[in-house]
Design a protein around this motif. Structure first.
Motif, PDB file in Angstrom:
ATOM      1  N   LEU A 192      35.390  41.927  39.012  1.00 43.31           N
ATOM      2  CA  LEU A 192      34.992  42.721  37.857  1.00 43.31           C
ATOM      3  C   LEU A 192      36.094  42.678  36.809  1.00 43.31           C
ATOM      4  O   LEU A 192      37.282  42.797  37.136  1.00 43.31           O
ATOM      5  N   HIS A 193      35.693  42.530  35.544  1.00 45.85           N
ATOM      6  CA  HIS A 193      36.644  42.649  34.449  1.00 45.85           C
ATOM      7  C   HIS A 193      36.891  44.111  34.085  1.00 45.85           C
ATOM      8  O   HIS A 193      37.990  44.485  33.690  1.00 45.85           O
ATOM      9  N   ASP A 194      35.855  44.912  34.217  1.00 44.91           N
ATOM     10  CA  ASP A 194      35.940  46.318  33.833  1.00 44.91           C
ATOM     11  C   ASP A 194      36.688  47.089  34.921  1.00 44.91           C
ATOM     12  O   ASP A 194      36.156  47.351  36.004  1.00 44.91           O
ATOM     13  N   LEU A 195      37.932  47.461  34.630  1.00 44.64           N
ATOM     14  CA  LEU A 195      38.764  48.110  35.645  1.00 44.64           C
ATOM     15  C   LEU A 195      38.247  49.503  35.988  1.00 44.64           C
ATOM     16  O   LEU A 195      38.386  49.950  37.134  1.00 44.64           O
ATOM     17  N   ASN A 196      37.661  50.196  35.028  1.00 43.85           N
ATOM     18  CA  ASN A 196      37.118  51.515  35.339  1.00 43.85           C
ATOM     19  C   ASN A 196      35.890  51.407  36.239  1.00 43.85           C
ATOM     20  O   ASN A 196      35.694  52.232  37.133  1.00 43.85           O
ATOM     21  N   ALA A 197      35.078  50.377  36.023  1.00 43.42           N
ATOM     22  CA  ALA A 197      33.951  50.138  36.929  1.00 43.42           C
ATOM     23  C   ALA A 197      34.456  49.796  38.324  1.00 43.42           C
ATOM     24  O   ALA A 197      33.915  50.269  39.325  1.00 43.42           O
ATOM     25  N   ALA A 198      35.508  48.981  38.391  1.00 45.20           N
ATOM     26  CA  ALA A 198      36.082  48.616  39.683  1.00 45.20           C
ATOM     27  C   ALA A 198      36.632  49.844  40.400  1.00 45.20           C
ATOM     28  O   ALA A 198      36.461  50.004  41.615  1.00 45.20           O
ATOM     29  N   ALA A 199      37.276  50.735  39.654  1.00 46.81           N
ATOM     30  CA  ALA A 199      37.841  51.946  40.252  1.00 46.81           C
ATOM     31  C   ALA A 199      36.750  52.855  40.792  1.00 46.81           C
ATOM     32  O   ALA A 199      36.917  53.525  41.814  1.00 46.81           O
TER      33      ALA A 199
END
Length: 269
Positions: A192-199
Protein backbone atom coordinates in the motif's frame (compact mmCIF):
# COMPACT_ATOMS: atom_id res chain seq x y z
CA UNK A 1 -1.70 -20.78 5.89
CA UNK A 2 1.48 -18.99 6.85
CA UNK A 3 3.75 -17.39 4.25
CA UNK A 4 7.45 -17.23 5.09
CA UNK A 5 9.93 -15.28 3.00
CA UNK A 6 13.41 -16.63 3.76
CA UNK A 7 16.42 -14.49 2.87
CA UNK A 8 15.17 -13.57 -0.60
CA UNK A 9 17.52 -11.91 -3.07
CA UNK A 10 16.21 -10.98 -6.52
CA UNK A 11 18.58 -9.81 -9.23
CA UNK A 12 17.23 -8.05 -12.32
CA UNK A 13 19.39 -6.53 -15.03
CA UNK A 14 22.51 -7.29 -13.04
CA UNK A 15 21.26 -5.34 -10.00
CA UNK A 16 19.97 -6.69 -6.69
CA UNK A 17 16.41 -5.38 -6.49
CA UNK A 18 15.90 -7.24 -3.21
CA UNK A 19 18.74 -8.15 -0.87
CA UNK A 20 18.40 -10.84 1.80
CA UNK A 21 14.79 -10.02 2.72
CA UNK A 22 13.00 -12.17 5.26
CA UNK A 23 9.54 -11.79 6.75
CA UNK A 24 6.48 -13.76 7.82
CA UNK A 25 2.76 -13.34 7.22
CA UNK A 26 1.21 -15.49 9.93
CA UNK A 27 -1.97 -17.48 9.35
CA UNK A 28 -4.94 -15.10 9.27
CA UNK A 29 -2.68 -12.06 9.51
CA UNK A 30 -2.77 -9.04 7.22
CA UNK A 31 0.86 -8.14 6.61
CA UNK A 32 1.58 -4.88 4.82
CA UNK A 33 4.52 -3.87 2.66
CA UNK A 34 5.27 -0.16 2.63
CA UNK A 35 8.13 1.85 1.20
CA UNK A 36 8.91 4.41 -1.49
CA UNK A 37 8.59 3.66 -5.19
CA UNK A 38 11.43 1.41 -6.29
CA UNK A 39 11.96 -0.08 -2.84
CA UNK A 40 11.16 -3.62 -4.02
CA UNK A 41 7.58 -4.13 -2.85
CA UNK A 42 6.19 -5.38 -6.17
CA UNK A 43 9.27 -7.52 -6.79
CA UNK A 44 8.79 -9.23 -3.45
CA UNK A 45 5.11 -9.90 -4.13
CA UNK A 46 5.91 -11.30 -7.60
CA UNK A 47 8.36 -13.66 -5.97
CA UNK A 48 5.74 -14.85 -3.51
CA UNK A 49 3.23 -15.71 -6.24
CA UNK A 50 5.92 -17.32 -8.43
CA UNK A 51 6.07 -14.73 -11.21
CA UNK A 52 9.76 -14.21 -10.41
CA UNK A 53 12.34 -16.77 -9.36
CA UNK A 54 14.67 -15.51 -6.63
CA UNK A 55 18.44 -15.55 -7.09
CA UNK A 56 18.73 -16.77 -3.50
CA UNK A 57 16.36 -17.69 -0.70
CA UNK A 58 12.91 -19.22 -0.88
CA UNK A 59 9.22 -18.63 -0.17
CA UNK A 60 7.41 -21.16 1.99
CA UNK A 61 3.66 -21.81 2.03
CA UNK A 62 3.27 -23.33 5.47
CA UNK A 63 6.48 -25.40 5.36
CA UNK A 64 6.61 -26.09 1.64
CA UNK A 65 8.68 -24.23 -0.96
CA UNK A 66 6.24 -22.69 -3.45
CA UNK A 67 8.73 -23.35 -6.27
CA UNK A 68 8.34 -27.10 -5.64
CA UNK A 69 4.62 -26.93 -6.35
CA UNK A 70 2.96 -27.27 -9.75
CA UNK A 71 1.49 -23.96 -10.94
CA UNK A 72 -2.11 -25.16 -10.62
CA UNK A 73 -1.44 -26.51 -7.15
CA UNK A 74 0.12 -23.23 -6.01
CA UNK A 75 -2.83 -21.33 -7.52
CA UNK A 76 -5.24 -23.31 -5.35
CA UNK A 77 -3.57 -21.76 -2.32
CA UNK A 78 -2.30 -18.34 -3.45
CA UNK A 79 -4.33 -15.75 -5.37
CA UNK A 80 -2.65 -12.61 -6.66
CA UNK A 81 -3.85 -9.20 -7.73
CA UNK A 82 -0.80 -7.62 -9.41
CA UNK A 83 -0.39 -4.03 -10.52
CA UNK A 84 -0.24 -5.05 -14.18
CA UNK A 85 -3.92 -5.56 -14.88
CA UNK A 86 -5.31 -6.33 -18.29
CA UNK A 87 -7.78 -3.87 -19.76
CA UNK A 88 -8.50 -5.52 -23.09
CA UNK A 89 -10.25 -8.71 -21.99
CA UNK A 90 -12.94 -9.54 -24.54
CA UNK A 91 -14.98 -11.20 -21.82
CA UNK A 92 -17.90 -10.37 -19.62
CA UNK A 93 -17.40 -9.56 -15.96
CA UNK A 94 -18.81 -12.96 -15.01
CA UNK A 95 -16.37 -14.72 -17.35
CA UNK A 96 -13.38 -12.83 -15.92
CA UNK A 97 -14.35 -13.70 -12.34
CA UNK A 98 -14.94 -17.34 -13.35
CA UNK A 99 -11.27 -17.52 -14.39
CA UNK A 100 -10.55 -17.74 -10.67
CA UNK A 101 -12.00 -21.25 -10.72
CA UNK A 102 -9.48 -22.49 -13.32
CA UNK A 103 -7.04 -24.12 -10.83
CA UNK A 104 -9.80 -26.47 -9.69
CA UNK A 105 -10.79 -27.76 -13.14
CA UNK A 106 -9.64 -30.53 -15.37
CA UNK A 107 -8.74 -29.71 -18.95
CA UNK A 108 -11.77 -28.43 -20.86
CA UNK A 109 -13.93 -28.83 -17.77
CA UNK A 110 -17.03 -26.65 -17.66
CA UNK A 111 -18.49 -24.68 -14.77
CA UNK A 112 -20.67 -26.54 -12.30
CA UNK A 113 -23.19 -25.29 -9.76
CA UNK A 114 -20.52 -24.70 -7.17
CA UNK A 115 -18.52 -22.58 -9.61
CA UNK A 116 -21.58 -20.48 -10.47
CA UNK A 117 -22.36 -19.95 -6.78
CA UNK A 118 -18.76 -19.03 -5.96
CA UNK A 119 -18.59 -16.50 -8.80
CA UNK A 120 -21.92 -14.95 -7.78
CA UNK A 121 -20.74 -14.64 -4.17
CA UNK A 122 -17.45 -13.03 -5.23
CA UNK A 123 -19.28 -10.46 -7.36
CA UNK A 124 -21.62 -9.68 -4.49
CA UNK A 125 -18.68 -9.13 -2.15
CA UNK A 126 -17.27 -6.40 -4.38
CA UNK A 127 -20.68 -4.91 -5.15
CA UNK A 128 -20.72 -5.75 -8.86
CA UNK A 129 -23.40 -8.42 -9.14
CA UNK A 130 -25.40 -6.08 -11.41
CA UNK A 131 -22.43 -5.86 -13.80
CA UNK A 132 -22.10 -9.60 -14.43
CA UNK A 133 -22.95 -9.40 -18.13
CA UNK A 134 -21.09 -6.14 -18.83
CA UNK A 135 -17.95 -6.24 -20.97
CA UNK A 136 -14.82 -6.00 -18.84
CA UNK A 137 -13.09 -3.70 -21.35
CA UNK A 138 -15.89 -1.15 -21.06
CA UNK A 139 -15.57 -0.68 -17.29
CA UNK A 140 -13.82 2.15 -15.48
CA UNK A 141 -10.44 1.55 -13.89
CA UNK A 142 -11.97 1.24 -10.43
CA UNK A 143 -14.62 -1.20 -11.64
CA UNK A 144 -11.99 -3.35 -13.35
CA UNK A 145 -10.03 -3.37 -10.11
CA UNK A 146 -13.01 -4.71 -8.21
CA UNK A 147 -13.68 -7.36 -10.88
CA UNK A 148 -10.11 -8.65 -10.61
CA UNK A 149 -10.40 -8.70 -6.84
CA UNK A 150 -13.59 -10.75 -7.23
CA UNK A 151 -11.61 -13.14 -9.46
CA UNK A 152 -9.11 -13.57 -6.62
CA UNK A 153 -11.94 -14.21 -4.16
CA UNK A 154 -13.46 -16.78 -6.51
CA UNK A 155 -10.17 -18.66 -6.35
CA UNK A 156 -10.93 -19.24 -2.65
CA UNK A 157 -7.24 -19.13 -1.72
CA UNK A 158 -5.58 -19.60 1.63
CA UNK A 159 -3.37 -16.58 0.89
CA UNK A 160 -4.11 -13.30 -0.87
CA UNK A 161 -1.24 -11.32 -2.43
CA UNK A 162 -2.36 -7.81 -3.37
CA UNK A 163 -0.22 -5.13 -5.02
CA UNK A 164 -1.72 -1.67 -4.49
CA UNK A 165 -5.35 -2.89 -4.64
CA UNK A 166 -6.79 0.55 -3.79
CA UNK A 167 -5.39 2.17 -6.93
CA UNK A 168 -8.13 3.71 -9.09
CA UNK A 169 -10.75 3.35 -6.35
CA UNK A 170 -12.67 6.32 -5.02
CA UNK A 171 -12.75 6.93 -1.28
CA UNK A 172 -15.95 4.98 -0.62
CA UNK A 173 -14.74 1.89 -2.47
CA UNK A 174 -11.31 2.12 -0.83
CA UNK A 175 -12.95 2.04 2.58
CA UNK A 176 -15.25 -0.82 1.54
CA UNK A 177 -12.34 -2.83 0.13
CA UNK A 178 -10.21 -2.43 3.25
CA UNK A 179 -13.17 -3.38 5.45
CA UNK A 180 -13.78 -6.45 3.30
CA UNK A 181 -10.18 -7.58 3.61
CA UNK A 182 -10.26 -7.04 7.35
CA UNK A 183 -13.47 -9.06 7.74
CA UNK A 184 -12.08 -12.05 5.83
CA UNK A 185 -9.12 -12.58 8.15
CA UNK A 186 -7.43 -14.54 5.39
CA UNK A 187 -3.62 -14.59 5.35
CA UNK A 188 -2.86 -11.51 3.27
CA UNK A 189 0.33 -9.90 2.00
CA UNK A 190 -0.48 -6.45 0.64
CA UNK A 191 1.48 -3.44 -0.58
CA UNK A 192 0.00 0.00 0.00
CA UNK A 193 1.16 3.53 -0.76
CA UNK A 194 -1.33 5.05 1.66
CA UNK A 195 0.38 4.75 5.04
CA UNK A 196 -2.76 5.65 6.97
CA UNK A 197 -4.66 2.90 5.18
CA UNK A 198 -1.82 0.51 5.97
CA UNK A 199 -1.90 1.53 9.64
CA UNK A 200 -5.65 0.92 9.79
CA UNK A 201 -5.72 -2.38 7.91
CA UNK A 202 -2.55 -4.27 8.74
CA UNK A 203 -1.69 -6.31 11.80
CA UNK A 204 2.00 -6.02 10.98
CA UNK A 205 4.01 -3.80 8.65
CA UNK A 206 7.26 -4.51 6.83
CA UNK A 207 9.14 -1.48 5.54
CA UNK A 208 11.31 -1.80 2.45
CA UNK A 209 13.91 0.77 1.43
CA UNK A 210 16.35 0.36 -1.46
CA UNK A 211 15.62 -3.36 -1.65
CA UNK A 212 16.28 -4.04 2.03
CA UNK A 213 13.95 -4.68 4.94
CA UNK A 214 14.54 -1.83 7.40
CA UNK A 215 11.72 -2.32 9.91
CA UNK A 216 9.05 -4.83 10.93
CA UNK A 217 6.44 -4.60 13.64
CA UNK A 218 2.98 -3.39 14.45
CA UNK A 219 1.92 -0.13 12.78
CA UNK A 220 2.41 1.71 16.07
CA UNK A 221 5.93 0.31 16.44
CA UNK A 222 6.96 0.96 12.85
CA UNK A 223 5.35 4.24 11.83
CA UNK A 224 7.46 6.62 13.88
CA UNK A 225 8.46 10.17 12.91
CA UNK A 226 12.12 9.06 12.69
CA UNK A 227 11.36 6.21 10.29
CA UNK A 228 9.08 8.37 8.17
CA UNK A 229 11.86 10.93 7.86
CA UNK A 230 14.53 8.32 7.13
CA UNK A 231 12.60 6.20 4.60
CA UNK A 232 10.15 8.63 3.04
CA UNK A 233 11.94 11.94 3.57
CA UNK A 234 8.95 13.64 5.20
CA UNK A 235 8.21 15.48 8.42
CA UNK A 236 5.25 13.93 10.18
CA UNK A 237 3.58 13.56 13.53
CA UNK A 238 1.96 10.28 14.54
CA UNK A 239 -1.17 10.67 16.65
CA UNK A 240 -4.14 8.52 17.64
CA UNK A 241 -7.00 8.39 15.15
CA UNK A 242 -10.01 9.99 16.88
CA UNK A 243 -12.46 7.40 15.48
CA UNK A 244 -10.54 4.13 15.42
CA UNK A 245 -7.59 4.54 17.77
CA UNK A 246 -5.19 3.48 14.99
CA UNK A 247 -1.96 5.42 14.39
CA UNK A 248 -2.73 8.46 12.24
CA UNK A 249 0.06 10.17 10.32
CA UNK A 250 -0.20 13.93 9.92
CA UNK A 251 2.25 15.03 7.24
CA UNK A 252 3.94 18.40 7.03
CA UNK A 253 3.20 19.21 3.38
CA UNK A 254 5.37 22.32 3.47
CA UNK A 255 8.73 20.72 4.06
CA UNK A 256 10.59 17.49 3.28
CA UNK A 257 13.57 16.13 5.13
CA UNK A 258 16.82 14.66 3.79
CA UNK A 259 17.27 10.99 4.56
CA UNK A 260 19.99 10.16 7.12
CA UNK A 261 22.65 7.52 6.35
CA UNK A 262 21.33 3.97 6.02
CA UNK A 263 23.20 2.78 9.12
CA UNK A 264 20.95 5.02 11.23
CA UNK A 265 17.92 3.06 10.06
CA UNK A 266 15.61 2.13 12.96
CA UNK A 267 14.77 -1.57 12.94
CA UNK A 268 11.97 -3.20 14.90
CA UNK A 269 11.59 -6.97 14.79
Amino acid sequence: MRITVEDITVTLGGRDVLSDVGLIAAEGEIAGLVGPNGSGKSTLLRTVYRHLRPHAGRVLLADRDVRSMAPAQAARHIAALPQERGSDFEFTVREVVAMGRTPFKRAFGGDDERDHATVAEALERVGLQAYAEHRFAELSGGERQRVLLARAFAQQPDVLVLDEPTNHLDVQHQVELLALLREQRRTTLISLHDLNAAASLCDRLHVLHDGALVASGTPLEVLTPDLLAMVFGVRAAVVEHPLTGDPLIAFDHRKTMPAPPAEESPVTV
